[in-house]
Design a protein around this motif. Structure first.
Motif, PDB file in Angstrom:
ATOM      1  N   UNK A  80       0.861  -1.182   0.000  1.00 51.05           N
ATOM      2  CA  UNK A  80       0.000   0.000   0.000  1.00 51.05           C
ATOM      3  C   UNK A  80       0.899   1.234   0.000  1.00 51.05           C
ATOM      4  N   UNK A  81       0.338   2.368  -0.327  1.00 46.07           N
ATOM      5  CA  UNK A  81       1.090   3.616  -0.291  1.00 46.07           C
ATOM      6  C   UNK A  81       1.509   3.899   1.153  1.00 46.07           C
ATOM      7  N   UNK A  82       2.779   4.146   1.340  1.00 43.95           N
ATOM      8  CA  UNK A  82       3.293   4.435   2.680  1.00 43.95           C
ATOM      9  C   UNK A  82       2.923   5.835   3.141  1.00 43.95           C
ATOM     10  N   UNK A  83       3.125   6.076   4.425  1.00 45.65           N
ATOM     11  CA  UNK A  83       2.877   7.375   5.046  1.00 45.65           C
ATOM     12  C   UNK A  83       1.428   7.807   4.919  1.00 45.65           C
ATOM     13  N   UNK A  84       0.535   6.809   4.959  1.00 48.17           N
ATOM     14  CA  UNK A  84      -0.902   7.070   4.919  1.00 48.17           C
ATOM     15  C   UNK A  84      -1.608   6.139   5.890  1.00 48.17           C
ATOM     16  N   UNK A  85      -2.851   6.495   6.164  1.00 47.08           N
ATOM     17  CA  UNK A  85      -3.703   5.665   7.003  1.00 47.08           C
ATOM     18  C   UNK A  85      -4.374   4.621   6.101  1.00 47.08           C
ATOM     19  N   UNK A  86      -4.388   3.365   6.545  1.00 52.57           N
ATOM     20  CA  UNK A  86      -5.039   2.281   5.805  1.00 52.57           C
ATOM     21  C   UNK A  86      -5.913   1.489   6.774  1.00 52.57           C
ATOM     22  N   UNK A  87      -7.004   0.954   6.246  1.00 54.35           N
ATOM     23  CA  UNK A  87      -7.941   0.194   7.064  1.00 54.35           C
ATOM     24  C   UNK A  87      -7.983  -1.252   6.593  1.00 54.35           C
ATOM     25  N   UNK A  88      -7.699  -2.157   7.528  1.00 50.92           N
ATOM     26  CA  UNK A  88      -7.827  -3.592   7.280  1.00 50.92           C
ATOM     27  C   UNK A  88      -9.146  -4.002   7.911  1.00 50.92           C
ATOM     28  N   UNK A  89      -9.961  -4.741   7.171  1.00 49.57           N
ATOM     29  CA  UNK A  89     -11.288  -5.140   7.656  1.00 49.57           C
ATOM     30  C   UNK A  89     -11.452  -6.640   7.507  1.00 49.57           C
ATOM     31  N   UNK A  90     -12.259  -7.215   8.379  1.00 52.37           N
ATOM     32  CA  UNK A  90     -12.574  -8.632   8.279  1.00 52.37           C
ATOM     33  C   UNK A  90     -14.060  -8.851   8.462  1.00 52.37           C
ATOM     34  N   UNK A  91     -14.535  -9.867   7.786  1.00 57.24           N
ATOM     35  CA  UNK A  91     -15.928 -10.274   7.900  1.00 57.24           C
ATOM     36  C   UNK A  91     -16.151 -10.814   9.312  1.00 57.24           C
ATOM     37  N   UNK A  92     -17.235 -10.412   9.917  1.00 57.79           N
ATOM     38  CA  UNK A  92     -17.589 -10.947  11.212  1.00 57.79           C
ATOM     39  C   UNK A  92     -19.045 -11.369  11.177  1.00 57.79           C
ATOM     40  N   UNK A  93     -19.604 -11.636  12.313  1.00 56.31           N
ATOM     41  CA  UNK A  93     -20.942 -12.226  12.333  1.00 56.31           C
ATOM     42  C   UNK A  93     -22.019 -11.305  11.750  1.00 56.31           C
ATOM     43  N   UNK A  94     -22.031 -10.047  12.151  1.00 56.74           N
ATOM     44  CA  UNK A  94     -23.094  -9.144  11.702  1.00 56.74           C
ATOM     45  C   UNK A  94     -22.603  -8.015  10.805  1.00 56.74           C
ATOM     46  N   UNK A  95     -21.388  -7.540  11.009  1.00 55.55           N
ATOM     47  CA  UNK A  95     -20.820  -6.485  10.171  1.00 55.55           C
ATOM     48  C   UNK A  95     -19.297  -6.579  10.271  1.00 55.55           C
ATOM     49  N   UNK A  96     -18.578  -6.016   9.306  1.00 56.89           N
ATOM     50  CA  UNK A  96     -17.116  -6.105   9.335  1.00 56.89           C
ATOM     51  C   UNK A  96     -16.505  -5.419  10.558  1.00 56.89           C
TER      52      UNK A  96
END
Length: 159
Positions: A80-96
C-alpha cells in the motif's frame, strides 16, 4: 433437538475449511519478506492454524477492497502507499470489524485475524502483532490466492 444444536456448533468450530492456495513458487518468494518498493508499506494479514473456527472462511479487505478469503494457516500480503492511514477489515458475524494502521514507507505490518465466538456463528477480528511474531507466522503458513471475497468491496463509513 437438544443434541443437534451443540453438534452443529461443535462442527462449526472444529471442522476444516480450505481456500485456493497461491503457487508454491510465489509463496516462497513472498516468504522472503523483501522490503516494499519505494514509497510503499507492506501489510501481511494471516490467520493462525488454530482448530477453533477451522470450518469457517472469513473475508479480508484493505481500504474496502477485497484482499481474499482466509482459512486456517493462510496469509495474504498487499503493498500500500506508505505514510498514509489504511484500514484492514474482516468479515464478522453481523458487520465487518476494522483495524486502522498509520503506515510508514518501507515498513512491514503484520495483522492477525482470529476467530471469536458469536451468537449464530463464529465471527472474526483483527489485531496488529509485532514484527517477530508476524515473520514467524508467515514462515509457517501458506499464501492464499487473493481476490475472492463474498463482496468485492465494502463501505468503510462508520455510521
Amino acid at each position: 433437538m437438544k443434541i443437534l444444536l451443540p453438534a452443529i456448533l461443535a462442527f462449526t468450530f472444529v471442522g476444516c475449511a480450505s481456500v485456493p492456495q497461491a503457487t508454491p513458487q510465489l509463496s516462497q518468494q513472498i516468504k522472503k519478506l523483501d522490503a516494499p518498493v519505494d514509497g510503499n508499506a507492506a501489510i501481511y494479514v494471516y490467520r493462525s492454524n488454530s482448530v477453533v473456527g477451522g470450518a469457517l472462511k472469513k473475508d479480508v479487505w484493505i481500504d474496502g477492497e477485497c484482499l481474499g478469503e482466509t482459512a486456517r494457516g493462510t496469509f495474504f500480503v498487499k503493498e500500500v502507499t506508505g505514510n498514509q492511514k489504511h484500514t484492514v477489515s474482516t468479515e464478522s458475524e453481523f458487520s465487518p470489524n476494522h483495524l486502522t494502521l498509520n503506515t510508514e514507507a518501507g515498513k512491514q505490518y503484520f495483522i492477525q485475524q482470529y476467530i471469536k465466538s458469536g451468537v449464530i456463528t463464529g465471527g472474526a477480528n483483527l489485531k496488529q502483532v509485532d514484527l517477530e511474531k508476524g515473520k514467524k507466522a508467515i514462515a509457517e503458513y501458506k499464501l492464499a490466492q487473493a481476490g475472492k471475497c463474498s463482496k468485492p468491496t465494502i463501505n468503510l463509513d462508520k455510521k
